[in-house]
Design a protein around this motif. Structure first.
Motif, PDB file in Angstrom:
ATOM      1  N   ALA A  70       0.784  -1.345  -0.013  1.00 17.76           N
ATOM      2  CA  ALA A  70      -0.027   0.129   0.005  1.00 17.76           C
ATOM      3  C   ALA A  70       0.886   1.336   0.223  1.00 17.76           C
ATOM      4  N   LEU A  71       0.283   2.496  -0.217  1.00 16.64           N
ATOM      5  CA  LEU A  71       0.948   3.598   0.004  1.00 16.64           C
ATOM      6  C   LEU A  71       0.390   4.375   1.064  1.00 16.64           C
ATOM      7  N   VAL A  72       1.356   4.925   1.897  1.00 18.26           N
ATOM      8  CA  VAL A  72       0.943   5.867   3.062  1.00 18.26           C
ATOM      9  C   VAL A  72       1.824   7.163   3.151  1.00 18.26           C
ATOM     10  N   VAL A  73       1.324   8.085   3.529  1.00 20.43           N
ATOM     11  CA  VAL A  73       1.899   9.267   3.976  1.00 20.43           C
ATOM     12  C   VAL A  73       2.399   9.422   5.302  1.00 20.43           C
ATOM     13  N   GLU A  74       3.580   9.468   5.754  1.00 24.88           N
ATOM     14  CA  GLU A  74       4.055   9.904   7.519  1.00 24.88           C
ATOM     15  C   GLU A  74       3.875  11.067   7.735  1.00 24.88           C
ATOM     16  N   THR A  75       3.198  11.390   8.839  1.00 30.02           N
ATOM     17  CA  THR A  75       2.929  12.814   9.224  1.00 30.02           C
ATOM     18  C   THR A  75       3.386  12.871  10.623  1.00 30.02           C
ATOM     19  N   GLY A  76       4.167  11.896  11.120  1.00 34.26           N
ATOM     20  CA  GLY A  76       4.719  12.359  12.602  1.00 34.26           C
ATOM     21  C   GLY A  76       3.433  11.731  13.351  1.00 34.26           C
ATOM     22  N   GLY A  77       2.240  11.614  13.065  1.00 29.95           N
ATOM     23  CA  GLY A  77       1.427  10.854  14.060  1.00 29.95           C
ATOM     24  C   GLY A  77       0.711   9.785  13.216  1.00 29.95           C
ATOM     25  N   ARG A  78      -0.664   9.860  13.087  1.00 28.52           N
ATOM     26  CA  ARG A  78      -1.496   8.704  12.457  1.00 28.52           C
ATOM     27  C   ARG A  78      -1.132   8.884  10.826  1.00 28.52           C
ATOM     28  N   PRO A  79      -0.598   7.781  10.222  1.00 27.98           N
ATOM     29  CA  PRO A  79      -0.188   7.644   9.012  1.00 27.98           C
ATOM     30  C   PRO A  79      -1.427   7.889   7.927  1.00 27.98           C
ATOM     31  N   ILE A  80      -1.392   8.364   6.906  1.00 24.94           N
ATOM     32  CA  ILE A  80      -2.573   8.508   5.978  1.00 24.94           C
ATOM     33  C   ILE A  80      -2.327   7.668   4.733  1.00 24.94           C
ATOM     34  N   LEU A  81      -3.404   6.825   4.864  1.00 24.97           N
ATOM     35  CA  LEU A  81      -3.306   5.809   3.698  1.00 24.97           C
ATOM     36  C   LEU A  81      -3.646   6.591   2.220  1.00 24.97           C
ATOM     37  N   ALA A  82      -2.700   6.393   1.436  1.00 25.97           N
ATOM     38  CA  ALA A  82      -2.882   7.044   0.140  1.00 25.97           C
ATOM     39  C   ALA A  82      -3.339   6.226  -1.000  1.00 25.97           C
ATOM     40  N   ALA A  83      -3.205   4.792  -0.730  1.00 25.84           N
ATOM     41  CA  ALA A  83      -3.626   3.897  -1.710  1.00 25.84           C
ATOM     42  C   ALA A  83      -3.562   2.531  -1.092  1.00 25.84           C
ATOM     43  N   GLY A  84      -4.525   1.638  -1.454  1.00 28.94           N
ATOM     44  CA  GLY A  84      -4.563   0.324  -0.746  1.00 28.94           C
ATOM     45  C   GLY A  84      -5.536   0.289   0.214  1.00 28.94           C
ATOM     46  N   SER A  85      -6.872   0.680   0.111  1.00 32.63           N
ATOM     47  CA  SER A  85      -7.729   0.719   0.953  1.00 32.63           C
ATOM     48  C   SER A  85      -8.393  -0.802   1.080  1.00 32.63           C
ATOM     49  N   ARG A  86      -8.558  -1.386  -0.050  1.00 37.04           N
ATOM     50  CA  ARG A  86      -9.187  -2.917  -0.180  1.00 37.04           C
ATOM     51  C   ARG A  86      -8.318  -3.901   0.516  1.00 37.04           C
ATOM     52  N   ARG A  87      -6.981  -3.698   0.373  1.00 42.06           N
ATOM     53  CA  ARG A  87      -5.967  -4.590   1.099  1.00 42.06           C
ATOM     54  C   ARG A  87      -6.138  -4.304   2.603  1.00 42.06           C
ATOM     55  N   ALA A  88      -6.244  -2.889   3.055  1.00 43.75           N
ATOM     56  CA  ALA A  88      -6.276  -2.709   4.274  1.00 43.75           C
ATOM     57  C   ALA A  88      -7.652  -3.360   5.030  1.00 43.75           C
ATOM     58  N   ALA A  89      -8.681  -3.264   4.289  1.00 41.09           N
ATOM     59  CA  ALA A  89      -9.822  -3.853   4.706  1.00 41.09           C
ATOM     60  C   ALA A  89      -9.714  -5.055   4.951  1.00 41.09           C
ATOM     61  N   ALA A  90      -9.166  -5.822   3.952  1.00 45.28           N
ATOM     62  CA  ALA A  90      -9.041  -7.466   4.061  1.00 45.28           C
ATOM     63  C   ALA A  90      -8.409  -7.859   4.868  1.00 45.28           C
ATOM     64  N   LEU A  91      -7.135  -7.209   5.401  1.00 47.00           N
ATOM     65  CA  LEU A  91      -6.259  -7.514   6.291  1.00 47.00           C
ATOM     66  C   LEU A  91      -6.659  -7.388   7.780  1.00 47.00           C
ATOM     67  N   ARG A  92      -7.840  -6.341   7.902  1.00 46.54           N
ATOM     68  CA  ARG A  92      -8.189  -6.074   9.083  1.00 46.54           C
ATOM     69  C   ARG A  92      -8.977  -7.383   9.671  1.00 46.54           C
ATOM     70  N   GLU A  93      -9.472  -8.301   8.907  1.00 45.43           N
ATOM     71  CA  GLU A  93     -10.179  -9.194   9.204  1.00 45.43           C
ATOM     72  C   GLU A  93      -9.095 -10.585   9.496  1.00 45.43           C
ATOM     73  N   ARG A  94      -8.136 -10.311   9.292  1.00 45.71           N
ATOM     74  CA  ARG A  94      -6.863 -11.341   9.558  1.00 45.71           C
ATOM     75  C   ARG A  94      -5.953 -10.887  10.576  1.00 45.71           C
ATOM     76  N   ARG A  95      -6.537 -11.735  11.782  1.00 42.14           N
ATOM     77  CA  ARG A  95      -5.862 -11.391  13.106  1.00 42.14           C
ATOM     78  C   ARG A  95      -4.275 -11.388  12.974  1.00 42.14           C
ATOM     79  N   GLY A  96      -3.668 -10.511  13.508  1.00 41.19           N
ATOM     80  CA  GLY A  96      -2.281 -10.226  13.649  1.00 41.19           C
ATOM     81  C   GLY A  96      -1.384 -10.321  12.249  1.00 41.19           C
ATOM     82  N   THR A  97      -2.129  -9.909  11.250  1.00 42.20           N
ATOM     83  CA  THR A  97      -1.545  -9.523  10.022  1.00 42.20           C
ATOM     84  C   THR A  97      -1.314  -8.159   9.781  1.00 42.20           C
ATOM     85  N   ALA A  98      -0.156  -7.696   9.476  1.00 42.87           N
ATOM     86  CA  ALA A  98       0.345  -6.009   9.389  1.00 42.87           C
ATOM     87  C   ALA A  98       0.016  -5.821   7.731  1.00 42.87           C
ATOM     88  N   LEU A  99      -0.021  -4.766   7.676  1.00 44.03           N
ATOM     89  CA  LEU A  99      -0.302  -4.239   6.265  1.00 44.03           C
ATOM     90  C   LEU A  99       1.261  -3.588   5.595  1.00 44.03           C
TER      91      LEU A  99
END
Length: 352
Positions: free
Chosen positions: A41-70
């Motif tokens: 995926a693509l993210v923007v580092e902000t010093g706080g919570r990163p901003i997801l720039a692309a890869g929302s479907r991958r992130a949504a799918a991995l939310r359902e897989r316990r213990g899996t990082a993006l």
């Protein structure tokens, strides 16, 4: 560039710049289960919570897989590192616009539907000084240079966003943008029940709007008032099939524009059916009921069928219905001539 490994629940997967975000499909879920994440995926580092720039479907799918990082790569919102290579206008691109461009770039090669193009266009138009500016930036990612949808998209973005759902549902085509944009707001509001209930082609919508507009000009009344009297909206709750509903609505609007002509057509249809009952003969009026004549058509496949048709035609000559049919345009006396007016074709429809 070092990859980052983030918890997918720490990312906003419904941010405005993710304008094509959708739930993961079975193919993506199966791929993640079998091969793992193959595209970062693509993210923007902000010093706080990163901003997801692309890869929302991958992130949504991995939310359902316990213990899996993006797995993600960091991108910058600061623009090209060499400012001399950047266009002056591009150097002033806002972070919100750049996020949208990152998202489009990550989706290159994806088939862009009309509804997707409008969703992207809405985002960039809201973040740009003008629709032209928005399409200058986003257009190359959406369409080929010679794709006429770029012009249609610009017209559509001038319409109220409430119409976008009708485009996405297939009720109204992108090609009708110019037709709808030319309508006064009150007329567009009055048409919404019909727009949301009938699946319009550009041709059928053009005909309907032509009839309604000409009827309003001739009557000197608002189009919405005439529409309410036309009976078209009364058809919406009758449980008609899509084809029957479309035909009924178009007939009601054509009748609004050409009341005398459609009355003649209805009377001719009833009389011709009575005259030709039990035969293979088709009876057609003169063009526009301009003469007291009819055309008889038959289709035969054998000598016997031809003999039968000849006998049927001979019998029609003595039918009391025939004189009524030949003079159908005179039955109402003065003022019963078929309707005419600007834009009227020989069949009572709009000219091309």
């Amino acid at each position: 560039m070092q990859p980052l490994f983030l918890h997918p629940r720490d990312l906003d997967i419904a941010a405005p710049h993710l304008f094509w975000a959708a739930p993961p499909d079975d193919a993506l879920l199966e791929s993640l289960a079998t091969l793992g994440q193959t595209t970062p995926a693509l993210v923007v580092e902000t010093g706080g919570r990163p901003i997801l720039a692309a890869g929302s479907r991958r992130a949504a799918a991995l939310r359902e897989r316990r213990g899996t990082a993006l797995c993600a790569l960091a991108v910058s919102l600061d623009g090209p590192p060499d400012a001399d290579e950047a266009d002056d206008r591009d150097a002033a691109i806002t972070p919100a616009v750049r996020l949208g461009l990152f998202y489009l770039a990550s989706n290159l090669g994806r088939t862009v539907t009309d509804a997707m193009a409008v969703a992207a266009g809405r985002y960039f138009a809201a973040e740009s000084s003008s629709i032209d500016d928005a399409l200058r930036l986003a257009g190359p990612y959406l369409f080929a240079p010679d794709d006429r949808r770029g012009r249609l998209l610009a017209q559509w973005l001038a319409l109220p966003p409430t119409l976008d759902a009708l485009l996405a549902s297939g009720h109204v085509p992108l090609g009708s943008a110019g037709l709808l944009a030319a309508l006064p707001p009150e007329t567009l509001d009055a048409l919404l029940p019909l727009l949301s209930s009938v699946r319009w082609s550009r041709g059928s919508l053009s005909g309907a709007l032509t009839w309604l507009g000409e009827a309003a000009r001739l009557a000197g009344e608002p189009a919405g008032v005439l529409l309410a009297r036309s009976g078209a909206t009364e058809l919406l709750g009758r449980g008609l099939s899509p084809n029957d509903l479309t035909a009924g609505v178009l007939a009601a609007l054509r009748r609004l524009r050409y009341p005398a002509l459609t009355t003649l057509e209805a009377r001719f249809t009833a009389l011709s059916r009575e005259l030709a009952r039990g035969s293979r003969v088709k009876v057609k009026p003169s063009q526009g009921f301009e003469s007291d004549a009819v055309t008889l058509e038959i289709t035969v496949k054998s000598p016997d069928e031809l003999a039968k048709a000849a006998a049927d035609i001979a019998a029609m000559a003595f039918s009391p219905v025939l004189p009524k049919l030949l003079t159908v345009a005179h039955d109402d006396g003065p003022g019963s001539e078929p309707d005419a007016g600007p834009g009227a074709g020989p069949d009572g429809g709009p000219t091309a």
